[in-house]
Design a protein around this motif. Structure first.
Motif, PDB file in Angstrom:
ATOM      1  N   GLU A 277      60.233  39.145  73.161  1.00 35.15           N
ATOM      2  CA  GLU A 277      61.244  38.839  74.180  1.00 35.15           C
ATOM      3  C   GLU A 277      62.484  38.201  73.549  1.00 35.15           C
ATOM      4  OE1 GLU A 277      61.330  36.455  78.423  1.00 35.15           O
ATOM      5  OE2 GLU A 277      59.383  36.921  77.532  1.00 35.15           O
ATOM      6  N   LEU A 278      62.270  37.274  72.634  1.00 36.19           N
ATOM      7  CA  LEU A 278      63.391  36.595  71.977  1.00 36.19           C
ATOM      8  C   LEU A 278      64.183  37.571  71.107  1.00 36.19           C
ATOM      9  CD1 LEU A 278      64.829  33.877  71.521  1.00 36.19           C
ATOM     10  CD2 LEU A 278      63.273  33.503  69.582  1.00 36.19           C
TER      11      LEU A 278
ATOM     12  N   LEU B  74      64.560  30.998  75.407  1.00 34.85           N
ATOM     13  CA  LEU B  74      64.587  32.060  76.417  1.00 34.85           C
ATOM     14  C   LEU B  74      65.164  31.559  77.737  1.00 34.85           C
ATOM     15  CD1 LEU B  74      61.193  33.834  75.713  1.00 34.85           C
ATOM     16  CD2 LEU B  74      63.503  34.707  75.240  1.00 34.85           C
ATOM     17  N   ASN B  75      64.971  30.281  78.023  1.00 33.34           N
ATOM     18  CA  ASN B  75      65.546  29.661  79.212  1.00 33.34           C
ATOM     19  C   ASN B  75      66.484  28.563  78.709  1.00 33.34           C
ATOM     20  OD1 ASN B  75      66.185  28.465  81.615  1.00 33.34           O
ATOM     21  ND2 ASN B  75      64.108  27.942  82.179  1.00 33.34           N
ATOM     22  N   ALA B  76      67.606  28.990  78.169  1.00 33.33           N
ATOM     23  CA  ALA B  76      68.493  28.096  77.429  1.00 33.33           C
ATOM     24  C   ALA B  76      69.010  26.919  78.248  1.00 33.33           C
ATOM     25  CB  ALA B  76      69.650  28.891  76.844  1.00 33.33           C
TER      26      ALA B  76
ATOM     27  N   ALA C 255      58.884  26.115  71.842  1.00 32.86           N
ATOM     28  CA  ALA C 255      60.154  26.313  71.152  1.00 32.86           C
ATOM     29  C   ALA C 255      60.832  27.602  71.614  1.00 32.86           C
ATOM     30  CB  ALA C 255      59.935  26.350  69.640  1.00 32.86           C
ATOM     31  N   ILE C 256      60.065  28.677  71.681  1.00 33.35           N
ATOM     32  CA  ILE C 256      60.648  29.964  72.064  1.00 33.35           C
ATOM     33  C   ILE C 256      61.082  29.940  73.529  1.00 33.35           C
ATOM     34  CG2 ILE C 256      60.210  32.443  72.301  1.00 33.35           C
ATOM     35  CD1 ILE C 256      58.173  32.094  69.932  1.00 33.35           C
ATOM     36  N   ARG C 257      60.288  29.323  74.383  1.00 32.39           N
ATOM     37  CA  ARG C 257      60.663  29.245  75.806  1.00 32.39           C
ATOM     38  C   ARG C 257      61.948  28.443  76.021  1.00 32.39           C
ATOM     39  NH1 ARG C 257      54.756  28.492  76.724  1.00 32.39           N
ATOM     40  NH2 ARG C 257      54.002  30.562  77.306  1.00 32.39           N
TER      41      ARG C 257
END
Length: 157
Positions: free
Chosen positions: A41-42, A146-148, A141-143
């Motif tokens: 996704e990233l 993804l939801n900046a 970290a990735i989330r």
């Protein structure tokens, strides 16, 4: 690209996300299915790179099939300056780094946004002190990226 406008007007804009592998994305050299999916996704939004000395020799196989994720395997004698060199080449102002180990420190010193992962394999005190944000897992970290808008709560002045 990941873009966030902070309440004070600062504009954060990231084109690259650089991950360490062991202890950051993987535990004992193995990626979880959730990390694999989140990386996909990233990678649809930004240039995702994993830079590792690959202690367990599993990174290539574990990352296989994750479209858009670039893997750079360093020599076993690498001390982290190589990671910082890549970040510098891509532009430290537009790069997020995510790591946990001593050899991640050089890239943490120069990157615009530094996220430390405090997972089962620990977190070096140097990376901790150089980080902007500390999370419990690679998924966290990735989330964040993804939801900046989540970054606003942590990074607002």
């Amino acid at each position: 690209m990941i873009e966030v406008t902070m309440p004070d007007g600062r504009q954060l804009s990231f084109k690259h996300v650089v991950f360490d592998y062991n202890g950051t994305l993987a535990e004992d050299g193995v990626l979880s299915d959730s990390v694999r999916e989140l990386l996909r996704e990233l990678a649809a939004k930004v240039h995702v790179v994993v830079i590792t000395a690959d202690t367990f020799g599993a990174a290539r196989e574990q990352l296989k099939g994750i479209e858009g994720v670039e893997l750079i395997i360093l020599g076993s004698q690498a001390d982290g300056t190589e990671k910082a060199r890549y970040v510098s080449e891509w532009g430290s102002d537009s790069t997020v780094v995510i790591g946990n180990g001593v050899n991640d420190q050089p890239m943490f010193f120069i990157a615009s946004l530094k996220i430390a992962v405090l997972g089962p394999e620990g977190l070096s005190s140097g990376v901790l002190s150089a980080s902007n944000i500390v999370v419990r897992s690679p998924e966290d970290a990735i989330r964040l990226l993804l939801n900046a808008k989540r970054l606003i709560a942590t990074l607002r002045r």
